[in-house]
Design a protein around this motif. Structure first.
Motif, PDB file in Angstrom:
ATOM      1  N   ILE A  54       0.839  -1.209   0.000  1.00  0.00           N
ATOM      2  CA  ILE A  54       0.000   0.000   0.000  1.00  0.00           C
ATOM      3  C   ILE A  54       0.867   1.250   0.000  1.00  0.00           C
ATOM      4  CG2 ILE A  54      -1.662   1.329   1.357  1.00  0.00           C
ATOM      5  CD1 ILE A  54      -2.929  -1.257   2.245  1.00  0.00           C
ATOM      6  N   LYS A  55       2.019   1.204   0.682  1.00  0.00           N
ATOM      7  CA  LYS A  55       2.902   2.369   0.731  1.00  0.00           C
ATOM      8  C   LYS A  55       3.374   2.775  -0.665  1.00  0.00           C
ATOM      9  CE  LYS A  55       4.705   1.834   5.448  1.00  0.00           C
ATOM     10  NZ  LYS A  55       5.922   1.632   6.269  1.00  0.00           N
ATOM     11  N   ALA A  56       3.583   1.796  -1.535  1.00  0.00           N
ATOM     12  CA  ALA A  56       4.034   2.099  -2.893  1.00  0.00           C
ATOM     13  C   ALA A  56       2.973   2.893  -3.653  1.00  0.00           C
ATOM     14  CB  ALA A  56       4.361   0.810  -3.638  1.00  0.00           C
ATOM     15  N   ILE A  57       1.696   2.536  -3.467  1.00  0.00           N
ATOM     16  CA  ILE A  57       0.612   3.252  -4.135  1.00  0.00           C
ATOM     17  C   ILE A  57       0.472   4.654  -3.551  1.00  0.00           C
ATOM     18  CG2 ILE A  57      -1.839   3.228  -4.709  1.00  0.00           C
ATOM     19  CD1 ILE A  57      -0.171   1.033  -6.053  1.00  0.00           C
ATOM     20  N   ARG A  58       0.537   4.767  -2.224  1.00  0.00           N
ATOM     21  CA  ARG A  58       0.414   6.083  -1.600  1.00  0.00           C
ATOM     22  C   ARG A  58       1.559   6.999  -2.011  1.00  0.00           C
ATOM     23  NH1 ARG A  58      -1.405   3.889   4.412  1.00  0.00           N
ATOM     24  NH2 ARG A  58      -3.644   3.658   3.925  1.00  0.00           N
ATOM     25  N   SER A  59       2.750   6.450  -2.127  1.00  0.00           N
ATOM     26  CA  SER A  59       3.903   7.244  -2.552  1.00  0.00           C
ATOM     27  C   SER A  59       3.721   7.723  -3.986  1.00  0.00           C
ATOM     28  CB  SER A  59       5.181   6.410  -2.420  1.00  0.00           C
ATOM     29  OG  SER A  59       6.296   7.116  -2.903  1.00  0.00           O
ATOM     30  N   LEU A  60       3.199   6.846  -4.842  1.00  0.00           N
ATOM     31  CA  LEU A  60       2.973   7.226  -6.229  1.00  0.00           C
ATOM     32  C   LEU A  60       1.930   8.333  -6.326  1.00  0.00           C
ATOM     33  CD1 LEU A  60       2.899   4.912  -9.237  1.00  0.00           C
ATOM     34  CD2 LEU A  60       0.977   6.458  -8.927  1.00  0.00           C
ATOM     35  N   VAL A  61       0.871   8.240  -5.496  1.00  0.00           N
ATOM     36  CA  VAL A  61      -0.160   9.285  -5.479  1.00  0.00           C
ATOM     37  C   VAL A  61       0.445  10.615  -5.044  1.00  0.00           C
ATOM     38  CG1 VAL A  61      -2.275  10.064  -4.338  1.00  0.00           C
ATOM     39  CG2 VAL A  61      -2.083   7.692  -5.105  1.00  0.00           C
ATOM     40  N   LEU A  62       1.319  10.569  -4.058  1.00  0.00           N
ATOM     41  CA  LEU A  62       1.962  11.790  -3.572  1.00  0.00           C
ATOM     42  C   LEU A  62       2.781  12.453  -4.672  1.00  0.00           C
ATOM     43  CD1 LEU A  62       2.401  13.475  -0.969  1.00  0.00           C
ATOM     44  CD2 LEU A  62       4.454  12.096  -0.556  1.00  0.00           C
ATOM     45  N   ASP A  63       3.468  11.649  -5.477  1.00  0.00           N
ATOM     46  CA  ASP A  63       4.334  12.194  -6.527  1.00  0.00           C
ATOM     47  C   ASP A  63       3.574  12.645  -7.769  1.00  0.00           C
ATOM     48  OD1 ASP A  63       6.517  11.697  -4.929  1.00  0.00           O
ATOM     49  OD2 ASP A  63       6.976   9.753  -5.850  1.00  0.00           O
ATOM     50  N   HIS A  64       2.397  12.054  -8.021  1.00  0.00           N
ATOM     51  CA  HIS A  64       1.691  12.332  -9.280  1.00  0.00           C
ATOM     52  C   HIS A  64       0.220  12.671  -9.035  1.00  0.00           C
ATOM     53  CE1 HIS A  64       5.095  10.692 -11.608  1.00  0.00           C
ATOM     54  NE2 HIS A  64       5.161   9.767 -10.663  1.00  0.00           N
ATOM     55  N   ARG A  65      -0.056  13.341  -7.940  1.00  0.00           N
ATOM     56  CA  ARG A  65      -1.453  13.545  -7.550  1.00  0.00           C
ATOM     57  C   ARG A  65      -2.252  14.323  -8.594  1.00  0.00           C
ATOM     58  NH1 ARG A  65      -4.070  13.737  -1.769  1.00  0.00           N
ATOM     59  NH2 ARG A  65      -6.200  14.278  -2.349  1.00  0.00           N
ATOM     60  N   ASP A  66      -1.667  15.387  -9.154  1.00  0.00           N
ATOM     61  CA  ASP A  66      -2.420  16.188 -10.117  1.00  0.00           C
ATOM     62  C   ASP A  66      -2.803  15.373 -11.351  1.00  0.00           C
ATOM     63  OD1 ASP A  66       0.254  16.027 -10.882  1.00  0.00           O
ATOM     64  OD2 ASP A  66       0.160  17.909 -11.995  1.00  0.00           O
ATOM     65  N   GLU A  67      -1.888  14.515 -11.822  1.00  0.00           N
ATOM     66  CA  GLU A  67      -2.189  13.678 -12.979  1.00  0.00           C
ATOM     67  C   GLU A  67      -3.256  12.644 -12.655  1.00  0.00           C
ATOM     68  OE1 GLU A  67       0.002  10.440 -15.962  1.00  0.00           O
ATOM     69  OE2 GLU A  67       1.224  11.865 -14.814  1.00  0.00           O
ATOM     70  N   LEU A  68      -3.167  12.022 -11.486  1.00  0.00           N
ATOM     71  CA  LEU A  68      -4.137  11.005 -11.099  1.00  0.00           C
ATOM     72  C   LEU A  68      -5.511  11.618 -10.847  1.00  0.00           C
ATOM     73  CD1 LEU A  68      -1.950   8.779  -8.748  1.00  0.00           C
ATOM     74  CD2 LEU A  68      -2.563   8.370 -11.133  1.00  0.00           C
ATOM     75  N   GLU A  69      -5.544  12.820 -10.292  1.00  0.00           N
ATOM     76  CA  GLU A  69      -6.828  13.491 -10.098  1.00  0.00           C
ATOM     77  C   GLU A  69      -7.483  13.802 -11.444  1.00  0.00           C
ATOM     78  OE1 GLU A  69      -5.961  16.834  -7.608  1.00  0.00           O
ATOM     79  OE2 GLU A  69      -6.361  15.702  -5.758  1.00  0.00           O
ATOM     80  N   ALA A  70      -6.668  14.130 -12.427  1.00  0.00           N
ATOM     81  CA  ALA A  70      -7.198  14.394 -13.767  1.00  0.00           C
ATOM     82  C   ALA A  70      -7.818  13.148 -14.386  1.00  0.00           C
ATOM     83  CB  ALA A  70      -6.092  14.926 -14.667  1.00  0.00           C
ATOM     84  N   SER A  71      -7.354  11.974 -13.973  1.00  0.00           N
ATOM     85  CA  SER A  71      -7.891  10.724 -14.512  1.00  0.00           C
ATOM     86  C   SER A  71      -8.940  10.089 -13.600  1.00  0.00           C
ATOM     87  CB  SER A  71      -6.755   9.718 -14.776  1.00  0.00           C
ATOM     88  OG  SER A  71      -6.096   9.373 -13.584  1.00  0.00           O
ATOM     89  N   GLY A  72      -9.310  10.780 -12.496  1.00  0.00           N
ATOM     90  CA  GLY A  72     -10.434  10.290 -11.691  1.00  0.00           C
ATOM     91  C   GLY A  72     -10.185  10.017 -10.225  1.00  0.00           C
ATOM     92  N   TYR A  73      -8.954  10.204  -9.749  1.00  0.00           N
ATOM     93  CA  TYR A  73      -8.659   9.950  -8.333  1.00  0.00           C
ATOM     94  C   TYR A  73      -9.311  11.010  -7.461  1.00  0.00           C
ATOM     95  CZ  TYR A  73      -5.946   9.633  -3.991  1.00  0.00           C
ATOM     96  OH  TYR A  73      -5.559   9.533  -2.679  1.00  0.00           O
ATOM     97  N   ARG A  74      -9.894  10.596  -6.341  1.00  0.00           N
ATOM     98  CA  ARG A  74     -10.465  11.564  -5.397  1.00  0.00           C
ATOM     99  C   ARG A  74     -10.511  10.966  -3.997  1.00  0.00           C
ATOM    100  NH1 ARG A  74     -16.760  11.531  -5.723  1.00  0.00           N
ATOM    101  NH2 ARG A  74     -17.237   9.466  -6.541  1.00  0.00           N
TER     102      ARG A  74
END
Length: 347
Positions: A54-74
């Protein structure tokens, strides 16, 4: 074999954006389990899909949050989170809930370096992109579109079999000092041909295994539920089919039933829910135990035995003889997809 190395997806945001809608690539590699709403997954479910922590996913979200939010992350909080839990049937006491759409999960696959599953998703995307770019343009009208099999066979036969290999054979016959080097190069070409054929067969197996299904992803999301979540999922289905007075009893002291309810026309309903692996059927003894609880203890008008698996022939015979409605894996999939359960409908 991807002609373009999958590193280009890791490095190019614009390229990732160009293919982020191709979410079917996820299920081509591995079935993605979804939440009961059929649209989202949690951080833990994303980590499980890619077989990372899970830490790997959370770290990736931290580094690329704006891109992931653009694709639907919330991230849901407050009343929005409460409404989502109520509508989806999720039982959780967390004050925040991160949700990934299928597009976001595909976006993660194109960013996650240390995951074999993510690498396979990227390879599939690039293979399909290469096929689209290299398909010859033909303005002639054909009775049927040319298949992937025919395109790959023609490319291999004409380019390698009829051009490259014969060229090497001719050079080998007239060569002097480079004789061994030419033989080695010819063998390399033949190895490439074999790899292309193996790659083609792999794609064909994937296409056959993951062909169109009317309810893709539903059973995968149900299989990801624990026993308590599954009972609440069944309760949601009962409510959707018009039942009232629904109570989930699962756990110690449930008197042999997991859910009770009333149909729209006032009949009493008792339900046994079994979240089993697909290979483990419901046995006759389990059906008999529920029969006693449903008919003797609860005197139910409608007895439902809902399972994520199949029922043995003996169990089905008992159910048919004593008026128990069995909802096996196939019927559960349709029921979850919106097909009403006939036994719950008013006469």
């Amino acid at each position: 074999m991807s002609v373009i190395n999958d590193a280009v997806l890791l490095e190019s945001r614009s390229l990732r954006a160009s293919v982020v809608e191709q979410t079917d690539a996820l299920d081509r590699v591995k079935v993605l389990s979804l939440l009961p709403d059929g649209m989202h997954v949690t951080t833990a479910m994303v980590a499980a899909y890619f077989q990372v922590g899970i830490k790997a996913i959370r770290s990736l979200v931290l580094d690329h949050r704006d891109e992931l939010e653009a694709s639907g992350y919330r991230v849901l909080t407050g009343t929005e989170l409460s409404s989502f839990k109520e509508l989806s049937g999720i039982q959780s006491r967390t004050r925040t809930l991160a949700l990934f759409s299928r597009r976001t999960v595909l976006n993660v696959a194109m960013l996650l370096r240390d995951s074999e599953v993510a690498r396979q998703v990227r390879t599939y995307l690039l293979d399909r992109e290469y096929e689209a770019r290299t398909q010859p343009v033909d303005n002639c009208v054909h009775s049927e579109p040319e298949s992937l099999d025919e395109r790959i066979d023609r490319r291999i036969t004409h380019i390698l079999g009829k051009t490259v290999v014969p060229m090497f054979n001719a050079l080998i016959e007239t060569s002097g000092e480079q004789h061994k080097e030419l033989i080695s190069l010819r063998d390399d070409v033949k190895r490439i041909e074999r790899k292309l054929r193996d790659h083609h067969h792999r794609l064909r197996r994937l296409e056959q295994a993951w062909g169109p299904r009317p309810y893709t992803g539903i059973m995968a999301s149900i299989d990801a539920m624990n026993w308590r979540e599954f009972e609440h999922h069944v309760a949601v289905l009962l409510r959707r089919d018009g039942c009232t007075g629904i109570v989930v009893h699962g756990g110690p002291g449930d008197r042999g039933v997991d859910v009770t309810a009333l149909t729209a026309d006032g009949r009493s309903v008792v339900v046994q829910c079994k979240s089993f692996a697909p290979y483990r059927p419901v046995w006759s003894g389990e059906l008999q135990k529920f029969l006693g609880a449903a008919k003797v203890q609860h005197q139910a008008d409608v007895a439902l035995f809902v399972a994520t698996t199949s029922f043995t022939p003996d169990a089905r015979a008992i159910a048919e003889t004593h008026g128990v409605t069995v909802v096996d894996r196939g019927h559960l999939e349709k029921w979850s997809a919106g097909v009403p359960l006939p036994i719950l409908q008013a006469d």
